[in-house]
Design an enzyme around this catalytic site. Structure first.
Site, PDB file in Angstrom:
ATOM      1  CE1 TYR A 154      -3.700   2.492   0.598  1.00  0.00           C
ATOM      2  CE2 TYR A 154      -2.469   3.187   2.527  1.00  0.00           C
ATOM      3  CZ  TYR A 154      -3.490   3.387   1.627  1.00  0.00           C
ATOM      4  OH  TYR A 154      -4.308   4.480   1.753  1.00  0.00           O
ATOM      5  CB  THR A 226       2.435   5.946  19.496  1.00  0.00           C
ATOM      6  OG1 THR A 226       3.669   5.754  18.800  1.00  0.00           O
ATOM      7  CG2 THR A 226       2.648   5.713  20.975  1.00  0.00           C
TER       8      THR A 226
END
Length: 344
Positions: A154, A226
């Protein structure tokens, strides 16, 4: 930089998708009167559909379809891609790479039809993986995409397509603008089925746990990863500002409010009024360890950045998914994917 004339033909590719549907709605609210929305999905699977818009079902990986989609177009937003959350892009790299056909054929069609403005939706997945090994949520600057080591599949497709936009601008004079999206979420998006992203998946899992009475949740990875998450309204506003700016190079479009996945779960639990036992699947797709949007450039150039707090955006998203979940449980056909209102 002058804005598009409201009666110019505007084409939104990927208009049946999550971001594309919101963008079409926003263009209508701005007063644009000649909008064409294009998507490969059958109409009944579009996330939002608007009767005052010309809606076309076309496979934009095919060159003739792009030619038809851009006939008479003046302004083009290319959000069309085969993509999803980490679970999808990690297991469908070839499908993701084939989206390169969409942007390639779209750029060629844009030249053929004399398109004046062309927006391409890129992704934070273009960034060098070596800069995202820390859990400390490194703030990624635009130049951190090079030397290139993008997300396999991607991310590489997005990075290549960015370069295509650049060279069509430099070689042919097509006015292209590129934004790198960072984890967009909100109502009228995918929330089940394997293509959903973390905020929607966690909202659904918390709802399932609460309604079933089985007070546990599975988290992919350690929960220490995160990320930052951008609410859909900020995304649509950013697209408009970037499209109508003089910004030539790809620019970050994302929130700079970084949280761990565990903190994301904390927020959704607070909204739901429940605490769940957490089970961590360390074998599941989890992506890079840390990623955040450095918004220095967008602040400097546009005097703006996405500013909807994660808590505020998640409250709206949770409520919408909760309603859709209950409707789906009742077997209400079509309720998830159809909206005929021009306001959300």
């Amino acid at each position: 930089m002058s804005k598009p004339v409201k009666n110019e033909k505007v084409v939104v590719c990927g208009g049946g998708g999550f971001i594309g549907g919101h963008l079409v709605g926003d263009l209508l609210r701005q007063g644009f009167s000649d909008i064409r929305a294009v998507d490969v999905k059958p109409f009944e699977e579009w996330y939002q559909r608007f009767p005052e818009v010309e809606n076309l079902q076309l496979d934009l990986q095919e060159k003739p379809a792009c030619d038809r989609a851009l006939k008479s177009a003046v302004v083009v937003y290319n959000l069309a891609a085969d993509m999803g959350g980490m679970g999808f892009i990690e297991n469908n790299k070839a499908l993701c790479m084939l989206s390169v056909l969409i942007n390639t054929h779209m750029l060629q069609a844009a030249l053929k039809h004399g398109v004046e403005r062309y927006f391409y939706a890129s992704s934070a997945c273009v960034y060098n993986a070596d800069k995202q090994r820390s859990f400390e949520a490194p703030s990624l600057k635009e130049e951190d995409a090079y030397p290139a080591m993008a997300e396999d599949g991607y991310g590489w497709e997005k990075l290549f397509s960015e370069r295509m936009c650049r060279h069509f601008r430099e070689d042919y004079g097509l006015r292209t603008r590129v934004a790198r999206f960072h984890n967009v979420y909100g109502p009228w998006g995918t929330w089940y089925g394997g293509r959903e992203k973390a905020p929607a998946a966690i909202c659904r899992k918390v709802i399932e746990a609460k309604l079933s009475g089985k007070h546990e949740i599975e988290i992919w990875g350690s929960g220490e990863q995160t990320r930052s998450f951008m609410y859909i309204d900020d995304c649509v506003k950013g697209i408009d500002l970037i499209m109508n700016s003089g910004i030539l190079d790809p620019i970050n479009l994302g929130s700079s409010e970084a949280v761990t996945v565990n903190q994301l779960v904390d927020i959704v639990e607070e909204i739901a009024g429940i605490k769940l036992q957490r089970k961590y699947d360390l074998s599941a797709p989890k992506g890079v360890n840390g990623r955040n949007s450095d918004n220095t450039r967008i602040q400097q150039l546009l005097h703006w950045e996405p500013d909807t707090s994660l808590r505020a955006g998640l409250e709206k998203t949770y409520r919408w998914i909760h309603d859709q979940y209950l409707a789906r449980e009742r077997g209400d056909a079509g309720v998830v994917r159809e909206s005929f209102a021009t306001s959300n």
